[in-house]
Design a protein around this motif. Sequence first.
Motif, PDB file in Angstrom:
ATOM      1  N   PRO A 106       0.831  -1.210   0.000  1.00 13.92           N
ATOM      2  CA  PRO A 106       0.000   0.000   0.000  1.00 13.92           C
ATOM      3  C   PRO A 106       0.865   1.259   0.000  1.00 13.92           C
ATOM      4  O   PRO A 106       1.830   1.369   0.753  1.00 13.92           O
ATOM      5  N   LEU A 107       0.517   2.195  -0.856  1.00 13.66           N
ATOM      6  CA  LEU A 107       1.297   3.424  -1.002  1.00 13.66           C
ATOM      7  C   LEU A 107       0.748   4.578  -0.180  1.00 13.66           C
ATOM      8  O   LEU A 107       1.377   5.644  -0.115  1.00 13.66           O
ATOM      9  N   GLY A 108      -0.431   4.391   0.420  1.00 14.95           N
ATOM     10  CA  GLY A 108      -1.022   5.470   1.196  1.00 14.95           C
ATOM     11  C   GLY A 108      -1.349   6.659   0.315  1.00 14.95           C
ATOM     12  O   GLY A 108      -1.739   6.518  -0.859  1.00 14.95           O
ATOM     13  N   SER A 109      -1.161   7.858   0.825  1.00 19.12           N
ATOM     14  CA  SER A 109      -1.503   9.073   0.091  1.00 19.12           C
ATOM     15  C   SER A 109      -0.632   9.271  -1.147  1.00 19.12           C
ATOM     16  O   SER A 109      -1.018   9.986  -2.075  1.00 19.12           O
ATOM     17  N   LEU A 110       0.536   8.625  -1.187  1.00 16.32           N
ATOM     18  CA  LEU A 110       1.425   8.770  -2.340  1.00 16.32           C
ATOM     19  C   LEU A 110       0.773   8.251  -3.615  1.00 16.32           C
ATOM     20  O   LEU A 110       1.031   8.760  -4.713  1.00 16.32           O
ATOM     21  N   ALA A 111      -0.101   7.264  -3.491  1.00 17.28           N
ATOM     22  CA  ALA A 111      -0.766   6.701  -4.674  1.00 17.28           C
ATOM     23  C   ALA A 111      -1.563   7.766  -5.411  1.00 17.28           C
ATOM     24  O   ALA A 111      -1.411   7.947  -6.631  1.00 17.28           O
ATOM     25  N   SER A 112      -2.419   8.485  -4.705  1.00 21.43           N
ATOM     26  CA  SER A 112      -3.247   9.507  -5.355  1.00 21.43           C
ATOM     27  C   SER A 112      -2.452  10.747  -5.721  1.00 21.43           C
ATOM     28  O   SER A 112      -2.878  11.536  -6.579  1.00 21.43           O
ATOM     29  N   GLU A 113      -1.307  10.952  -5.110  1.00 20.70           N
ATOM     30  CA  GLU A 113      -0.444  12.071  -5.486  1.00 20.70           C
ATOM     31  C   GLU A 113       0.227  11.813  -6.834  1.00 20.70           C
ATOM     32  O   GLU A 113       0.420  12.735  -7.627  1.00 20.70           O
ATOM     33  N   LEU A 114       0.568  10.555  -7.095  1.00 20.70           N
ATOM     34  CA  LEU A 114       1.249  10.208  -8.342  1.00 20.70           C
ATOM     35  C   LEU A 114       0.279   9.887  -9.467  1.00 20.70           C
ATOM     36  O   LEU A 114       0.548  10.200 -10.628  1.00 20.70           O
ATOM     37  N   ILE A 115      -0.833   9.229  -9.152  1.00 21.44           N
ATOM     38  CA  ILE A 115      -1.826   8.834 -10.153  1.00 21.44           C
ATOM     39  C   ILE A 115      -3.173   9.303  -9.642  1.00 21.44           C
ATOM     40  O   ILE A 115      -3.722   8.736  -8.692  1.00 21.44           O
ATOM     41  N   THR A 116      -3.710  10.351 -10.247  1.00 17.78           N
ATOM     42  CA  THR A 116      -4.849  11.053  -9.658  1.00 17.78           C
ATOM     43  C   THR A 116      -6.205  10.480 -10.037  1.00 17.78           C
ATOM     44  O   THR A 116      -7.221  10.914  -9.500  1.00 17.78           O
ATOM     45  N   ARG A 117      -6.232   9.519 -10.985  1.00 20.96           N
ATOM     46  CA  ARG A 117      -7.505   8.909 -11.372  1.00 20.96           C
ATOM     47  C   ARG A 117      -7.366   7.398 -11.381  1.00 20.96           C
ATOM     48  O   ARG A 117      -6.310   6.856 -11.720  1.00 20.96           O
ATOM     49  N   GLN A 118      -8.451   6.701 -11.045  1.00 24.80           N
ATOM     50  CA  GLN A 118      -8.450   5.243 -10.973  1.00 24.80           C
ATOM     51  C   GLN A 118      -8.726   4.636 -12.358  1.00 24.80           C
ATOM     52  O   GLN A 118      -9.683   3.879 -12.562  1.00 24.80           O
ATOM     53  N   ILE A 119      -7.874   4.983 -13.309  1.00 27.58           N
ATOM     54  CA  ILE A 119      -7.981   4.446 -14.658  1.00 27.58           C
ATOM     55  C   ILE A 119      -6.749   3.597 -14.941  1.00 27.58           C
ATOM     56  O   ILE A 119      -5.783   3.633 -14.184  1.00 27.58           O
ATOM     57  N   SER A 120      -6.790   2.838 -16.025  1.00 23.85           N
ATOM     58  CA  SER A 120      -5.584   2.109 -16.424  1.00 23.85           C
ATOM     59  C   SER A 120      -4.747   3.007 -17.322  1.00 23.85           C
ATOM     60  O   SER A 120      -5.267   3.878 -18.028  1.00 23.85           O
TER      61      SER A 120
END
Length: 428
Positions: free
Chosen positions: A261-275
């Motif tokens: 799990p990347l925590g908040s870093l995930a949404s900071e790097l990739i802002t939409r849940q798309i492929s």
Amino acid sequence: MKYPNTYYAATAIAGKNRAPLTADISVDVCVVGAGIAGLSCALELLKQGKTVALIDRETVAWGASGRNGGLVMAGWAEGIATLEKQLGLEHAQALFELSAKGVAIIRQNISEFSLAKCDLKIGQLLAARYPQQDKLRRHQRQMADKYRFDLTFLETAEVRDICRTKRYFEGLYSDQAFHFHPLNYCLGLAEVIESKGGLIFEKTSLIALENDGEKNLVTTEAAKISCQQMVFCGGGYTGEEMPALRKSFLPISTYMVVTEPLGSLASELITRQISIADDRRAADYYRLVDGDKLLWGSRITTHQQNNQQRLASLLRVDLCSVYPELKEVKIEKSWSGLMAYASHKMPIVQQQSKGQWLCSTFGGHGLNTGTICGTIVAQAICEINDDYQLLAPFGCQWNGGWLGPMVANMTYKYLRFKDKIQESNIIS
């Protein structure tokens, strides 16, 4: 362990343990291979009132169907421009429409049968690794004008607002594509098939196939299946049970990892849940799963690398070349899988002899193609249509024998080299 140690197996719905075939049976159609093509074929046959037995050497979706990137989009592994040049516009349009039907069937099945934990999310971004606005806009116009397929052009700033990396420039976005949990989809489809009276036997291999002029006889380790029609839907793990097919494809390994799990870093790097996939000849493709884990796929080889630590190390290099912020991230799981690639980069879908069908080589296509090809074979058997003939130009062709893997590896390395050269002088 029933399945390889993948992210999908770790998050799979509870599946039943299906027994092998131990007694002779008789059905209208025997489908060999319980991946997405075989399951789709069996489901359509049952809808049309046929009796069906589905057998698999391992378990439902044990191979590539249950451990891939989970990406579903219209199109084929061979580019539409190449298909148009080879076959003409009208034929290419029909093939593209067929591929789009495969996308629609998966979405329809998930909705109609309320398939659990498929985790479907809409949207795919194709991101350019070097500036090429004119080329992307031209492709956008051609897809709209010739194939009635809408893509949204994104400027570099818009792409980088989705993917916080300077590796990407312009891009094309599709709201028709989606990503999902392929193993849970296949497991759910298997239960639907059984609820409709279909028989599924796991740990059951095709040993021999005979035809007496009236029916086919499928011999397995412990019993036989008498059937009017047999459909072989095996993929990259196919052996000598289908010699004509085995000589017509290369088993190509592809690789995937999923991070901690990347925590908040995930949404900071990739802002939409798309492929997301890049446009390189040897592409990376990835998406967020479980909210904040990154599932990443890249690289292909003709010799399968199974060392999980080695795989994690190799793919970490690719991942961090795009997102250097992840250089310390832990890789939770890594795995490989074999896909069947034909030299013409298209599926092999044909009636090999009376009542004996091939439906295979879906490597590089996305899950829509296995779905639609299994469906149209079933429809051909039931004399609904002859759409499978659209794939007639792409039959069994020699894979190069022992030279095939060598040439494939050299080609892949050459393509990676060309990608690096093309990107080497870019100023972000």
